[in-house]
Every structure is written in C-alpha cells, then in structure tokens.
Design a protein around this motif. Structure first.
Motif, mmCIF file in Angstrom:
data_model
loop_
_atom_site.group_PDB
_atom_site.id
_atom_site.type_symbol
_atom_site.label_atom_id
_atom_site.label_comp_id
_atom_site.label_asym_id
_atom_site.label_seq_id
_atom_site.Cartn_x
_atom_site.Cartn_y
_atom_site.Cartn_z
ATOM 1 N N MET A 1 -13.440 19.784 5.321
ATOM 2 C CA MET A 1 -12.822 18.609 4.383
ATOM 3 C C MET A 1 -13.758 17.067 5.213
ATOM 4 O O MET A 1 -14.095 17.479 5.882
ATOM 5 N N ASP A 2 -13.633 16.785 4.567
ATOM 6 C CA ASP A 2 -14.700 15.421 4.406
ATOM 7 C C ASP A 2 -13.270 14.186 5.164
ATOM 8 O O ASP A 2 -12.323 14.036 4.888
ATOM 9 N N LYS A 3 -14.293 13.715 6.425
ATOM 10 C CA LYS A 3 -13.583 13.879 6.942
ATOM 11 C C LYS A 3 -12.780 12.279 6.298
ATOM 12 O O LYS A 3 -11.734 11.832 7.472
ATOM 13 N N LYS A 4 -13.966 11.097 6.132
ATOM 14 C CA LYS A 4 -13.246 10.400 5.403
ATOM 15 C C LYS A 4 -11.921 10.712 4.125
ATOM 16 O O LYS A 4 -11.080 9.402 4.556
ATOM 17 N N HIS A 5 -11.511 11.666 4.257
ATOM 18 C CA HIS A 5 -10.260 12.099 3.504
ATOM 19 C C HIS A 5 -9.131 12.906 4.373
ATOM 20 O O HIS A 5 -8.802 14.098 3.579
ATOM 21 N N GLU A 6 -9.663 12.612 5.755
ATOM 22 C CA GLU A 6 -8.349 13.496 6.464
ATOM 23 C C GLU A 6 -7.759 12.805 7.351
ATOM 24 O O GLU A 6 -8.999 11.545 7.520
ATOM 25 N N MET A 7 -7.117 13.525 7.959
ATOM 26 C CA MET A 7 -5.771 12.389 8.839
ATOM 27 C C MET A 7 -5.001 13.361 9.799
ATOM 28 O O MET A 7 -4.124 14.545 9.517
ATOM 29 N N ILE A 8 -5.125 13.153 10.642
ATOM 30 C CA ILE A 8 -4.694 14.428 12.167
ATOM 31 C C ILE A 8 -4.707 15.721 11.693
ATOM 32 O O ILE A 8 -4.107 16.373 11.409
ATOM 33 N N GLY A 9 -5.784 15.968 10.707
ATOM 34 C CA GLY A 9 -6.310 17.272 11.066
ATOM 35 C C GLY A 9 -6.017 18.140 9.355
ATOM 36 O O GLY A 9 -6.011 19.183 9.164
ATOM 37 N N HIS A 10 -5.605 16.741 8.761
ATOM 38 C CA HIS A 10 -4.534 17.254 7.425
ATOM 39 C C HIS A 10 -5.257 16.911 6.543
ATOM 40 O O HIS A 10 -6.144 15.594 6.571
ATOM 41 N N PRO A 11 -5.597 16.715 5.153
ATOM 42 C CA PRO A 11 -5.758 16.200 3.426
ATOM 43 C C PRO A 11 -5.204 14.532 3.693
ATOM 44 O O PRO A 11 -4.267 15.019 4.244
ATOM 45 N N LEU A 12 -5.713 13.813 3.267
ATOM 46 C CA LEU A 12 -4.812 12.536 3.185
ATOM 47 C C LEU A 12 -3.779 12.795 2.249
ATOM 48 O O LEU A 12 -3.297 12.478 2.185
ATOM 49 N N GLY A 13 -4.801 13.329 1.025
ATOM 50 C CA GLY A 13 -3.799 13.879 0.061
ATOM 51 C C GLY A 13 -2.520 14.231 0.552
ATOM 52 O O GLY A 13 -1.442 13.969 -0.046
ATOM 53 N N LEU A 14 -2.063 14.792 1.406
ATOM 54 C CA LEU A 14 -1.126 15.478 2.068
ATOM 55 C C LEU A 14 0.182 14.019 2.279
ATOM 56 O O LEU A 14 1.105 13.694 1.858
ATOM 57 N N PHE A 15 -0.658 12.466 2.718
ATOM 58 C CA PHE A 15 0.137 11.544 3.243
ATOM 59 C C PHE A 15 0.401 11.112 2.136
ATOM 60 O O PHE A 15 0.930 9.968 2.042
ATOM 61 N N ILE A 16 -0.569 10.721 1.129
ATOM 62 C CA ILE A 16 0.066 10.209 -0.600
ATOM 63 C C ILE A 16 0.850 10.482 -0.658
ATOM 64 O O ILE A 16 2.315 9.662 -1.143
ATOM 65 N N LEU A 17 1.283 11.922 -1.017
ATOM 66 C CA LEU A 17 1.925 12.356 -1.207
ATOM 67 C C LEU A 17 3.744 12.525 -0.248
ATOM 68 O O LEU A 17 4.908 13.107 -0.498
ATOM 69 N N PHE A 18 3.170 12.502 1.015
ATOM 70 C CA PHE A 18 4.177 11.509 2.119
ATOM 71 C C PHE A 18 4.973 10.590 1.528
ATOM 72 O O PHE A 18 6.355 10.092 1.819
ATOM 73 N N PHE A 19 4.470 9.363 0.940
ATOM 74 C CA PHE A 19 5.070 8.008 1.213
ATOM 75 C C PHE A 19 5.757 8.296 -0.398
ATOM 76 O O PHE A 19 6.354 7.788 -0.202
ATOM 77 N N THR A 20 5.271 9.173 -1.768
ATOM 78 C CA THR A 20 6.456 9.076 -2.814
ATOM 79 C C THR A 20 7.449 9.214 -2.293
ATOM 80 O O THR A 20 8.120 8.881 -2.741
#
Length: 510
Positions: A1-20
């Motif tokens: 997984m690209d480090k730029k597109h992850e946060m605390i070991g999870h895909p950044l997409g998880l946090f976009i869905l988190f906000f939605t």
C-alpha cells in the motif's frame, strides 16, 4: 500500500468513507433524538402533543422502515447502480428530507420521514460494502477497519445528538431538524468530490474489468457458501434481540431521561461540574475529527482539494456550533440537562472505547484467546442485559403508574456504558463478518438483509416501548425494563451454546 494513501495502517479511503458516514449519522441521530420528544411535547412547546404510546409506535415504524429499505437498496446497487451512485442518490434524498423536516407543518414531517427512509435504503448498506472492498480477502485488518468506521459513525451520532438535540429542545424543534440537513449536505459533497479516489471500487458491474466481472457473475453457490449464509442468518436472527433492546434509547429510555430522571442542577458545584464535563466530552470528538482532517489535508490536498476543502468547512462549522452551545451553558447559573443529552453518552463511550476494542481484536487475532464471532455476539447481548439491569434497580423507587419521578442520573449513565460495550461486540463485528462471509455477488444484498433484521428489531422495539405506561401501571417500571434483561440475557447464553456449530459452518473465517 502506498504510504501516501494510508493512515495508521489503513487505506486512506477508509477515512473518506469515515467522514461521509459520520455526517450521515449526524443527520440521522440528530433527527432520531428529537423524534419522540417532538411528538410528545405539548402544543404550547411547539410539539404535537401525542401520547407516549402513539409516539413510540410511530418511532418503531419509522426506524423499522429506515432499516428495511437497505434490502432493496443493496440489491439495486449490486445489480445496476454500483455502490458509489447509490450512496450519492441516498445522500441527496436524505438532504432533501431534512430540508422538508425544517418546515413547521405536520405534512412536511411525514414527507421528510419518507424521504429519509428512501435515502437511507440507498446509502446505508452500500457505504458499508465499500469499506469491505478496500481490503483483500482474508485481511486481518477488516475487524479493525470496521471498528474505526464505527467510531466515525459515533462521532457523527454524538455531535448530532448533542447539537441537534440542544437546538431542538432550547431553540426550536424544526431548527434541530434543519441543522441535521446542513451536515448531511456536507457528507454528500465530500463523497462526491472524492468518488474518483476509489477507482473501480463501488462501480456498477458493467464498468468493472473482465476479471472483476468474472468474480461477481451468477455462478451456483457452493456448500461452503451455503454454510456461511446460514451463519449470516443466525447472526441476523440474534441481532434482532440486541437491537430491539438497544434501540430503546430513542423511545423508552429517552422518555425515562425526560420524565423520570432528576436533570436539574443547582448553581454551584453540581452545575459547574456538568459544565466542565460537558465541555471535555464535546472537545474530545472534535479533537479526533480535527486531527483526522489535518492528516487528510496533508496527504491529498493537491489531488483532492475540493474534498479536503469541504471537509474543512464542515469541521469549522461544527466547532462554531459547539462553542456557541457551550458559551450559552456557561452563561447560565442553574442548569437543566436536556433529555437528549443522555443519548450522547453512547456515542461518547464508542469514541473512547472503540480504539481499545479495535486494538484488542487485532492483538488477539490468531491466538488461542481470540473470541469467535458467535462469542463476541453473545458477550454483546449479555452486556446489554447488564445495562438494563441498572435501569431495573434505578426504577425500583418509582411508584407504579407514576408519570414523573426524580431518579439519579447515575443509572442511565451505567446503562449506556454497558450498552456501548455490548454494541462494540456486535455491530462493527457484525459488519465485518457480513463482508467476510458473503459471496461476492451478494455482498450488498447480504448487508441489506443484515439491516433488514435491524428493521424488524427497531419495529419490535418501538412496539414494546408503547407498552411502557401500561406495564408501569399494572406492575412497575422496573418490570418493564426487566423484559429486556431476560430477552437479551437468554439470547446471549443460547448463542454461546451454538458457538462450536457456527464456527464449523464458517469454514475458516475468523
């Protein structure tokens, strides 16, 4: 997984869905907390003056329908729309529904409820499905991901209950309903601007590659598939007992907070202590939200500027509202805690405890101490029984048939604490298991069935809450809450007995 597109070991997409999902839950719980209170408030208070029995019955129908439409919404998304378009349609309908609810007229109330029911059907199962698709098959991160996602749900729920509840009770019911729509619109914008981030995840089947289409084509179910579907059916059945009890929060427990709990705080230590505590618990989720947004800004501000900009506006707006609410409370000497405030405890405990539960599931994963899905579910049911046990004890001093009392707030606080721990053992874990156990071509529909079980539970919960006054008159309020102790406690013990059989039918899914 690209480090730029992850946060605390999870895909950044998880946090976009988190906000939605967070802003959708803000709108849903902001409306839900006001529902029964608005219907039962006197006409001179801007309410409709309904009886508690009629209000809780309508509440049961509303919340039941909110959770049954995802069956159809999941099926339509699986076969025709794809998850992305379904989420956008759902968010748009719910935004419109809240706008209609802001109109002070009875027909507008019913019309707004219908729009929210339809919108939720498109939104709810499909955003949960997208979370599961962010991870490869067999990923040990799924349980943790759904727990983080569930934390997002509850940040939104906490803020929605706190702010919509406060504004609805102190400023005007329809202002509270309208505020819920403002942040639903933010959720729609954030997902719309970020939809390309997910690539083919969430697209309709005709837009998938040949290999991806092959994964979802109509092939016969295998024995393993059928066994796993049986497990989903069993989990769905037992979750009915959980939610019919848990969802008393918006009906009988909401009325208990308003009519039977001593919410008046005199000037001095009691009022000052509440002000400090309320400030702290308001700032904790806001701090979490701000930290997440800052990290999102650092990582995708160049590629998805409109996404992070809309997120930023929503974060600033929620800070402004929270500061306004707290300043009003600090300017008052004596305080009456809003009845809606107690429902924030569930969401607050989720925000505080979800990281601990998420870390616990990861740490125990693959070890002999790791609890199976059925065991986690049974724990959840038993913990809810313990929470209602606190209300049984707290209600013992209330005379039979009494319509008001002044019971300590401690009992409600204990109830919400144990209910929250039970919820963390059932709801996020259930979402994860639906994702892992479902055949790929049926994921959306299986999430719909899962929420369908919740629909039946919500209706039954409202139906049972409508007997609150009758049981209290004939026996006691303690007897009413004892029903839920017995129902969830027995269900939890029975599920423990089925653990070994269900694990075999899961065929290695842990």
């Amino acid at each position: 997984m690209d480090k730029k597109h992850e946060m605390i070991g999870h895909p950044l997409g998880l946090f976009i869905l988190f906000f939605t999902e967070m802003w959708e839950r803000f709108s849903y719980y902001g409306m839900r907390v006001l529902f029964v209170l608005y219907l039962t408030a006197e006409l001179v208070q801007g309410g409709l003056g309904w009886s508690r029995e009629s209000a809780t019955m309508l509440y049961g129908w509303y919340t039941g329908l909110v959770y049954i439409t995802p069956i159809l919404g999941g099926l339509i998304a699986d076969r025709y729309l794809g998850y992305k378009k379904a989420i956008i349609i759902g968010a748009g309908l719910m935004t419109l529904g809240h706008i209609v609810l802001a109109v002070d007229a009875v027909p507008a109330f019913y019309a707004g409820c219908v729009l929210l029911i339809l919108g939720n059907g498109f939104f709810k199962p499909n955003i949960s499905s997208m979370v599961g698709q962010l991870y490869p098959e067999g990923s040990p991160l799924k349980d943790s991901a759904y727990t983080i996602f569930y934390m997002g749900i509850n940040v939104g729920a906490f803020l929605g209950i706190l702010l919509c509840g406060y504004i609805g009770e102190t400023v005007g019911w329809h202002y509270g309903f309208g505020l819920a729509g403002v942040f639903m619109f933010f959720g729609l914008l954030q997902f719309w601007f970020a939809k390309k981030f997910f690539g083919v995840i969430g697209e309709k089947p005709t837009q998938l590659t040949a290999d991806q289409q092959a994964e979802v084509k109509n092939e016969p179910l295998t024995k393993v598939d059928r066994d796993r579907l049986i497990v989903i059916a069993v989990f769905s059945f037992f979750t009915i007992f959980f939610w019919l009890a848990f969802e008393q929060a918006g009906s009988s427990m909401n009325l208990y907070a308003r009519d039977y709990t001593d919410r008046t705080l005199e000037p001095g230590l009691a009022a000052d202590t509440f002000k400090i505590i309320n400030t702290i618990i308001t700032l904790i989720p806001l701090a979490v939200l701000t930290w997440l947004w800052i990290n999102m800004f650092r990582k995708i501000r160049n590629e998805y500027a409109l996404t992070v900009a809309s997120m930023g506006v929503s974060v600033v707006a929620i800070w402004g509202l929270a500061i306004w609410m707290l300043s009003r409370q600090y300017s008052a000497d004596a305080l009456e805690i809003p009845a809606s405030w107690f429902q924030t405890l569930n969401s607050l405990f989720i925000v505080l405890l979800a990281p601990l539960f998420s870390a616990l599931w990861v740490k125990l994963s693959g070890t002999k101490l790791s609890p199976s899905g059925p065991v986690k579910f049974s724990w959840g049911l038993i913990l809810v029984a313990v929470g209602f046990g606190a209300l049984v004890i707290g209600s013992m001093s209330i005379p039979a048939g009494a319509l008001t009392a002044r019971v300590s707030i401690v009992w409600l606080c204990f109830a919400y604490l144990f209910h929250t721990m039970g919820e963390l053992c059932v709801s996020p874990v259930g979402l994860s298991y639906i994702s892992k156990l479902s055949p790929k071509k049926f994921v959306g529909m299986m999430f719909g069935i899962w929420f369908g079980a919740s629909a039946l539970a919500n209706y039954l919960g409202g139906f049972m809450a409508s007997f609150m006054d009758r049981i209290s008159e004939q026996s006691s309020l303690s007897s009413f809450f004892m029903i839920f102790v017995i129902a969830t406690g027995v269900a939890g013990l029975l599920l423990l007995l089925l653990n070994r059989t269900l694990r075999k039918k899961m065929h290695g899914i842990e």
